[in-house]
Each structure stands twice: as C-alpha cells, then as structure tokens.
Design an enzyme around this catalytic site. Sequence first.
Site, PDB file in Angstrom:
ATOM      1  N   ASP A  59       0.846  -1.191   0.000  1.00 53.12           N
ATOM      2  CA  ASP A  59       0.000   0.000   0.000  1.00 53.12           C
ATOM      3  C   ASP A  59       0.882   1.242   0.000  1.00 53.12           C
ATOM      4  O   ASP A  59       1.835   1.326   0.776  1.00 53.12           O
ATOM      5  CB  ASP A  59      -0.905  -0.011   1.251  1.00 53.12           C
ATOM      6  CG  ASP A  59      -2.089   0.915   1.073  1.00 53.12           C
ATOM      7  OD1 ASP A  59      -1.866   2.140   0.955  1.00 53.12           O
ATOM      8  OD2 ASP A  59      -3.225   0.427   1.022  1.00 53.12           O
ATOM      9  N   GLY A  88      -2.947   6.299  -7.655  1.00 52.57           N
ATOM     10  CA  GLY A  88      -3.557   7.547  -7.201  1.00 52.57           C
ATOM     11  C   GLY A  88      -5.035   7.393  -6.941  1.00 52.57           C
ATOM     12  O   GLY A  88      -5.671   6.448  -7.435  1.00 52.57           O
ATOM     13  N   TYR A 151      -7.062  16.777  -4.472  1.00 56.73           N
ATOM     14  CA  TYR A 151      -6.443  16.092  -5.611  1.00 56.73           C
ATOM     15  C   TYR A 151      -5.488  17.034  -6.349  1.00 56.73           C
ATOM     16  O   TYR A 151      -4.346  16.673  -6.656  1.00 56.73           O
ATOM     17  CB  TYR A 151      -7.559  15.601  -6.540  1.00 56.73           C
ATOM     18  CG  TYR A 151      -7.103  14.787  -7.727  1.00 56.73           C
ATOM     19  CD1 TYR A 151      -6.650  13.479  -7.569  1.00 56.73           C
ATOM     20  CD2 TYR A 151      -7.151  15.315  -9.023  1.00 56.73           C
ATOM     21  CE1 TYR A 151      -6.252  12.722  -8.667  1.00 56.73           C
ATOM     22  CE2 TYR A 151      -6.756  14.575 -10.120  1.00 56.73           C
ATOM     23  CZ  TYR A 151      -6.313  13.274  -9.944  1.00 56.73           C
ATOM     24  OH  TYR A 151      -5.922  12.531 -11.032  1.00 56.73           O
ATOM     25  N   ILE A 184      -8.849  10.561 -19.381  1.00 58.52           N
ATOM     26  CA  ILE A 184      -8.475   9.288 -19.980  1.00 58.52           C
ATOM     27  C   ILE A 184      -9.607   8.294 -19.716  1.00 58.52           C
ATOM     28  O   ILE A 184     -10.205   8.314 -18.629  1.00 58.52           O
ATOM     29  CB  ILE A 184      -7.163   8.736 -19.346  1.00 58.52           C
ATOM     30  CG1 ILE A 184      -6.101   9.834 -19.217  1.00 58.52           C
ATOM     31  CG2 ILE A 184      -6.640   7.535 -20.130  1.00 58.52           C
ATOM     32  CD1 ILE A 184      -5.608  10.462 -20.494  1.00 58.52           C
TER      33      ILE A 184
HETATM   34  P1  NDP Z   1      -7.661   3.825 -11.425  1.00 57.21           P
HETATM   35  O1  NDP Z   1      -8.574   4.289 -10.365  1.00 57.21           O
HETATM   36  O2  NDP Z   1      -8.167   2.996 -12.554  1.00 57.21           O
HETATM   37  O3  NDP Z   1      -6.402   3.051 -10.768  1.00 57.21           O
HETATM   38  C1  NDP Z   1      -5.735   3.595  -9.670  1.00 57.21           C
HETATM   39  C2  NDP Z   1      -4.618   2.656  -9.298  1.00 57.21           C
HETATM   40  O4  NDP Z   1      -3.997   3.146  -8.101  1.00 57.21           O
HETATM   41  C3  NDP Z   1      -5.132   1.254  -8.970  1.00 57.21           C
HETATM   42  O5  NDP Z   1      -4.173   0.305  -9.344  1.00 57.21           O
HETATM   43  C4  NDP Z   1      -5.251   1.318  -7.452  1.00 57.21           C
HETATM   44  O6  NDP Z   1      -5.242   0.076  -6.801  1.00 57.21           O
HETATM   45  C5  NDP Z   1      -4.010   2.115  -7.134  1.00 57.21           C
HETATM   46  N1  NDP Z   1      -4.044   2.613  -5.767  1.00 57.21           N
HETATM   47  C6  NDP Z   1      -4.926   3.488  -5.234  1.00 57.21           C
HETATM   48  N2  NDP Z   1      -4.665   3.686  -3.933  1.00 57.21           N
HETATM   49  C7  NDP Z   1      -3.585   2.914  -3.640  1.00 57.21           C
HETATM   50  C8  NDP Z   1      -2.841   2.675  -2.458  1.00 57.21           C
HETATM   51  N3  NDP Z   1      -3.145   3.259  -1.286  1.00 57.21           N
HETATM   52  N4  NDP Z   1      -1.800   1.821  -2.516  1.00 57.21           N
HETATM   53  C9  NDP Z   1      -1.489   1.191  -3.673  1.00 57.21           C
HETATM   54  N5  NDP Z   1      -2.158   1.390  -4.808  1.00 57.21           N
HETATM   55  C10 NDP Z   1      -3.194   2.229  -4.798  1.00 57.21           C
HETATM   56  O7  NDP Z   1      -6.978   5.156 -11.929  1.00 57.21           O
HETATM   57  P2  NDP Z   1      -6.383   5.588 -13.352  1.00 57.21           P
HETATM   58  O8  NDP Z   1      -5.723   4.472 -14.029  1.00 57.21           O
HETATM   59  O9  NDP Z   1      -7.415   6.363 -14.031  1.00 57.21           O
HETATM   60  O10 NDP Z   1      -5.290   6.643 -12.835  1.00 57.21           O
HETATM   61  C11 NDP Z   1      -3.926   6.329 -12.686  1.00 57.21           C
HETATM   62  C12 NDP Z   1      -3.187   7.610 -12.352  1.00 57.21           C
HETATM   63  O11 NDP Z   1      -3.430   8.575 -13.360  1.00 57.21           O
HETATM   64  C13 NDP Z   1      -3.650   8.228 -11.042  1.00 57.21           C
HETATM   65  O12 NDP Z   1      -2.539   8.773 -10.365  1.00 57.21           O
HETATM   66  C14 NDP Z   1      -4.592   9.319 -11.499  1.00 57.21           C
HETATM   67  O13 NDP Z   1      -4.667  10.357 -10.568  1.00 57.21           O
HETATM   68  C15 NDP Z   1      -3.948   9.757 -12.790  1.00 57.21           C
HETATM   69  N6  NDP Z   1      -4.840  10.410 -13.728  1.00 57.21           N
HETATM   70  C16 NDP Z   1      -5.965   9.779 -14.235  1.00 57.21           C
HETATM   71  C17 NDP Z   1      -6.773  10.427 -15.142  1.00 57.21           C
HETATM   72  C18 NDP Z   1      -7.967   9.792 -15.766  1.00 57.21           C
HETATM   73  O14 NDP Z   1      -8.671  10.474 -16.511  1.00 57.21           O
HETATM   74  N7  NDP Z   1      -8.254   8.544 -15.525  1.00 57.21           N
HETATM   75  C19 NDP Z   1      -6.493  11.799 -15.555  1.00 57.21           C
HETATM   76  C20 NDP Z   1      -5.304  12.349 -14.966  1.00 57.21           C
HETATM   77  C21 NDP Z   1      -4.527  11.674 -14.102  1.00 57.21           C
HETATM   78  P3  NDP Z   1      -6.639  -0.739  -6.534  1.00 57.21           P
HETATM   79  O15 NDP Z   1      -7.037  -1.309  -7.866  1.00 57.21           O
HETATM   80  O16 NDP Z   1      -6.278  -1.744  -5.530  1.00 57.21           O
HETATM   81  O17 NDP Z   1      -7.618   0.295  -6.044  1.00 57.21           O
END
Ligand code: NDP
Length: 245
Positions: A59, A88, A151, A184
């Site tokens: 985590d 994130g 955020y 995205i």
């Molecule tokens: P998702 O919500 O699909 O995935 C988030 C990922 O982060 C998952 O693998 C999740 O794990 C992991 N995660 C969250 N909290 C923790 C934690 N405490 N410890 C370990 N892992 C953690 O997000 P996206 O793929 O959309 O986003 C990925 C990144 O891109 C993020 O940083 C987001 O802020 C950024 N982003 C996304 C955008 C979008 O439009 N989607 C736009 C701009 C930036 P689990 O599956 O276990 O929850």
Amino acid sequence: MTQVQAQEGSAEGRVVLVTGANRGIGRAIAERFVAQGDRVATIYRSGELPKGVFGVKGDMTSSEQVDAAFAEVEKELGPVEVLVANAGITKDQLLMRMSDDEFEQVIDVNLTGTFRCVRRASKGMIRLRKGRIVMISSVIGLFGGPGQVNYAASKAGLVGMARSITRELGGRGITANVVAPGFIETAMTAELPEDTQKKYKSTIPAGRFAQPEEVAAAVTFLASDEAGYISGAVIPVDGGLGMGH
Ligand code: NDP
C-alpha cells in the site's frame, strides 16, 4: 505483505517498477514496457496483473510496505532503473465540506506515496548512476478543478518534487519528469455522468477523451535513453485541454 504473482519476464531489458499496474493507466504503462522487452514489476493492492509483470502487494500509504516491496523486486529482478509512480485516488468534495480526512488521504496516496517510492528508488539509482523517474500527475494539478482541492494540491506537488529531484540528482544520470494526463478512458472517468462527459469533451480541443495507451506512450518515451536530456518537465497528454502549463 505477500508476493502473489511472479511471471516470466525477459532476461534482458531494464528493471521497471510501475505502481498500481493492475488496472487503468498503470496497466497500460506496464504492458507497454513488457512489450518493449523490459523486466516489469509492480507494487499493487488488488486485482489481476498483466502477463509478464512481477507483482508485490503493498500500500502506498505505508513506508514499510513500500520499502519491503522494493526489496522483493530487487531480489527477484535487480535494482530498479525506471520508476513510474502511477497509483492515485480522488476524493472529490466541495472545499467547505472537505474533511481533514478527505484531504489527508488523497495527499497520503498521491503525494506522500510517490515520495515514499522515489526515496526508496533513488538509493539504487544513485548506485547505478542512472535512473528514470516518471510521476503521473493530472491536468487538474495545474488547471485546478472544482471539488478537487485535495487532488489538485497532491498532483501539483509532484511538479515541485520532480524539479527538486532534478536539481538534486540530475548530475548522476537520473531524470525526473511529470506526465499530466487530461481525461483518460478509465474507471475514474467512467464514473462521470454522461452529460458531464459531454460537457468536458466540448472543452477539449481534441474533442475526445484519451486511451490509457496514449499516456503510456509518453511515459515509455520519458523512460528511454533518447529522453536523457529531459528532466523536470511537465508533459501534458490532454488533447490540448491545459495548454500553457
Ligand atoms: P484507477 O482508479 O483505474 O487506478 C488507480 C490505481 O492506483 C489502482 O491500481 C489502485 O489500486 C491504485 N491505488 C490506489 N490507492 C492505492 C494505495 N493506497 N496503494 C497502492 N495502490 C493504490 O486510476 P487511473 O488508471 O485512471 O489513474 C492512474 C493515475 O493517473 C492516477 O494517479 C490518477 O490520478 C492519474 N490520472 C488519471 C486520469 C484519468 O482520466 N483517468 C487523468 C489524470 C490523471 P486498486 O485497484 O487496488 O484500487
């Protein structure tokens, strides 16, 4: 913490660690590194991993778990040469109603979690005298977003972090850059109501949301040898939404 998934990776290629490779953007990034022959690992919390990714559960909110996961990855694959801090979360709330908890949890994962990873990764990179750090920020970090004080603050903080790392470690063959995606197509944006999605699309010069693979392409470029003179940069992948960062 348990190691739950170890699959065969390439015997060659760099060791790349992408946090949160089980889904969304992190998954697309990990898949792209695997496809180009790198040895890819992830620190993740849940779900299934793409083929060829060595996974260690951990985590982002725990320094202990992050350090232990890095140690597992190093033992299995060798020192981490490329770190992509992707994991994130969002916890949107209007400023007046935002609790300390909602603010702190988002900072803890997005900003402090990234710090925990880059701190640990830097040890090996300094020894290797090379390294690539890519932090996944967001257009919101520099553009702002209503209901996203937590955020946006966490994502803007990554810019200062990358630039400070660049000043501190730039002379040791290490680069640190920020990728700032716009909207995205992932679970995060699928949650938005359809009319909100339509409204957002009308403000994006490209007129559409992006695919996670389009973010992955920018990340693998920044991690490449060819990008050795790019550091402290913010690379938007947002269809022109935030021009002027
Ligand atoms: P998702 O919500 O699909 O995935 C988030 C990922 O982060 C998952 O693998 C999740 O794990 C992991 N995660 C969250 N909290 C923790 C934690 N405490 N410890 C370990 N892992 C953690 O997000 P996206 O793929 O959309 O986003 C990925 C990144 O891109 C993020 O940083 C987001 O802020 C950024 N982003 C996304 C955008 C979008 O439009 N989607 C736009 C701009 C930036 P689990 O599956 O276990 O929850």
